[in-house]
Design a protein around this motif. Structure first.
Motif, short mmCIF file in Angstrom:
data_model
loop_
_atom_site.label_atom_id
_atom_site.label_comp_id
_atom_site.label_asym_id
_atom_site.label_seq_id
_atom_site.Cartn_x
_atom_site.Cartn_y
_atom_site.Cartn_z
N SER A 387 2.61 -2.55 15.72
CA SER A 387 2.97 -2.11 14.42
C SER A 387 3.92 -2.81 13.57
N ALA A 388 3.75 -2.17 12.34
CA ALA A 388 4.89 -2.63 11.49
C ALA A 388 6.10 -2.40 11.91
N ASP A 389 7.35 -2.77 11.56
CA ASP A 389 8.65 -1.93 11.46
C ASP A 389 8.33 -0.87 10.41
N LEU A 390 8.26 0.41 10.96
CA LEU A 390 7.77 1.60 9.97
C LEU A 390 8.96 1.77 9.04
N ALA A 391 9.99 1.76 9.32
CA ALA A 391 11.15 2.11 8.21
C ALA A 391 11.16 1.07 7.13
N LYS A 392 11.14 -0.12 7.51
CA LYS A 392 11.13 -0.93 6.31
C LYS A 392 9.59 -1.01 5.56
N ARG A 393 8.54 -0.98 6.36
CA ARG A 393 7.28 -0.82 5.78
C ARG A 393 7.35 0.44 4.69
N ASP A 394 7.82 1.38 5.03
CA ASP A 394 7.74 2.83 4.43
C ASP A 394 8.40 2.65 3.17
N ALA A 395 9.64 1.84 3.26
CA ALA A 395 10.62 1.81 2.10
C ALA A 395 9.97 0.74 1.10
N ALA A 396 9.16 -0.20 1.63
CA ALA A 396 8.56 -1.33 0.77
C ALA A 396 7.32 -0.76 -0.01
N LEU A 397 6.55 0.22 0.57
CA LEU A 397 5.41 0.44 0.47
C LEU A 397 5.07 1.38 -1.10
N ASN A 398 4.08 0.93 -1.84
CA ASN A 398 3.80 1.60 -2.92
C ASN A 398 2.63 2.65 -2.70
N PRO A 399 2.39 3.84 -3.15
CA PRO A 399 1.37 4.69 -2.97
C PRO A 399 0.34 4.27 -3.33
N PRO A 400 -0.77 4.82 -2.87
CA PRO A 400 -2.18 4.99 -3.40
C PRO A 400 -2.35 4.84 -5.12
N GLY A 401 -3.04 4.05 -5.75
CA GLY A 401 -3.00 4.08 -7.17
C GLY A 401 -2.10 2.70 -7.86
N GLU A 402 -1.24 2.32 -6.74
CA GLU A 402 -0.28 1.31 -7.19
C GLU A 402 -0.57 -0.11 -6.57
N TRP A 403 -0.18 -1.14 -7.22
CA TRP A 403 -0.48 -2.48 -6.53
C TRP A 403 0.57 -2.96 -5.59
#
Length: 476
Positions: A387-403
């Protein structure tokens, strides 16, 4: 991807590192809620939810001038207020340096320096703004923001470069380098526009992520040579900074393309959207948006090339488009990707040449793209292994529709993954049946209904073993 027997995923290793903007935790939570709701929402509704900003974001526009005063400043203020009203952030405007107090600045997610000139803040006000940036505040510099505060080293670093000179207003060609950034994602690779084109005292490329450059052969009076940055972004001393040299003319603020450019920069600075703003040099394109030369489809389905947008979009499957022109050994692979909704795709690395996509599954590793799945099967994971580090991943991720932008760095048997500039996974291969020491790279078309787009796929060769001195400042 498909489920298969594998080690249990390693859980995330802790909270997000570094100083975040004051809205980061709330935005991350909102993004997670959005992803969970995607499968229950119609496409139109989910798109609307994804594009909205939080309603308590607030931006301060500062337009004090102690030198030349641009007559476009009122147009700029009006445009930013209109953008805020449409995008969910409040806007206050001032020309009073007394607004720069710790208590007042703490109300804002970003401060826009709109064609400020000269010495506009006293020592106490400068100190308050430095503390604001170091605490995670955002900065947006527009045009003459580079013609401001010449005796303040902190500001020079924040803005990126100081103004030196400019020729007459004229039409020029802008080369868009980074189309994964929210300020430039809507633009074609070249942009013809009329403005007043600044030359800068220094080239900021080694310290910032250059988003766009000027083609000096397209106009008269350029003085920086073949590499003439005109817009850039960076993380600076704990805060986020975006600068654009555009915006001299009144007409700029009525131009939809420029307004979207400015809005994207503001959204990056406030933390409403994520981007990789680390410096980048030395990459060469594997896919530049114009053709699929060097690429080969393995298995069913395909990718649709759209040269107008410079994208490859997955269709059907399950197959893989792989770069068969060269086997890679030690490298940094970067690419921009965007999901339409709750879709599935991935990036394969370290597999042998084969026309069978299952060879990549069984002999290589997949860096997953999937909005909703178990931790070791979702975005940023090494599929089925870690798994990714989920806390870091969630903070860095843009939602669908964004690059979003991935960096996938392979050195020896070590595979590291950055999402929008944040390291979210660090995996070491210990499976004797697999090896990352050499192999090919590819992108997955997963199946009907899984629509994921890619663009600007690029690679940089690295030393065989990681951690070289010249690399360390990118390893954050």
């Amino acid at each position: 991807m498909h489920p298969h027997t594998s080690p249990h995923p390693r859980p995330g290793s802790g909270p997000a590192s570094g100083t975040r903007s004051r809205r980061a935790a709330r935005l991350a939570a909102a993004g997670a809620t959005l992803l969970l709701a995607l499968t229950a929402l119609p496409a139109a509704a989910s798109g609307a939810a994804a594009s909205g900003a939080a309603d308590d974001d607030r931006v301060l526009v500062f337009s004090k001038t102690a030198g030349f005063r641009h007559d476009s400043i009122p147009d700029g203020i009006a445009a930013i207020k209109e953008l805020g009203a449409r995008s969910g952030f409040a806007v206050d405007a001032t020309e009073d340096g007394a607004a720069f107090t710790p208590g007042n600045l703490a109300r804002y997610d970003a401060v826009v320096f709109l064609s400020t000139t000269g010495d506009v803040l006293d020592t106490a006000q400068q100190s308050a703004f430095e503390r604001y940036v170091r605490a995670g505040g955002g900065y947006v510099g527009v045009h003459a923001a580079a013609d401001t505060e010449y005796d303040w080293p902190f500001y020079e670093g924040l803005a990126g470069a100081y103004f030196q000179s400019h020729p007459a207003i004229q039409r020029a060609t802008v080369n868009v380098e980074d189309r994964g950034n929210p300020a430039t994602a809507h633009l074609a690779p070249t942009w013809e526009r009329t403005d007043e084109w600044y030359n800068y005292r220094t080239n900021p490329r080694e310290r910032v992520r250059v988003l766009a450059t000027l083609d000096e052969s397209s106009y008269q009076g350029g003085a920086m040579g073949e590499d003439h940055p005109i817009s850039w972004c960076q993380e600076y001393r704990g805060g986020r900074a975006f600068y654009t040299g555009f915006g001299h003319t009144k007409e700029s603020y009525a131009d939809p393309a420029f307004r979207q450019h400015l809005l994207g920069g503001i959204r990056y600075a406030t933390g409403a959207v994520q981007a990789d703003c680390r410096p980048e040099q030395g990459y060469r394109p594997l896919f530049d948006g114009t053709s699929t030369d060097g690429w080969k489809q393995a298995g069913p389905g395909s990718f649709t090339l759209d040269t107008a947008s410079g994208t490859l979009t997955s269709t059907g499957g399950m197959g893989m488009l792989w770069y068969d022109a060269r086997e890679l050994r030690s490298y940094s692979l970067k690419l921009d990707w965007k999901m339409a909704g709750d879709d599935n795709s991935g990036v394969f690395v370290g597999f042998p040449a084969s026309d069978d996509p299952w060879s990549a599954v069984n002999n290589g590793y997949e860096v997953q793209i999937d909005a909703t799945d178990t931790p070791d099967h979702t975005t940023g994971s090494v599929y089925g292994f870690q798994s990714a580090d989920l806390a870091k991943r969630d903070a860095a991720l843009n939602p669908p529709g964004e690059w979003n932008t991935y960096e996938i760095r392979v050195q020896g048997e070590r595979l590291r993954i950055w999402l929008n500039g944040v390291k979210i996974n660090d995996f070491t291969n210990r499976d004797p049946a697999r090896s990352l020491l050499q192999g090919y790279v590819g992108i997955q078309n997963h199946g009907e209904g899984d629509e994921v787009s890619f663009r600007d796929i690029r690679v940089k060769d690295l030393p065989a073993k990681g951690g070289g001195h010249h690399q360390h400042h990118h390893d954050g």
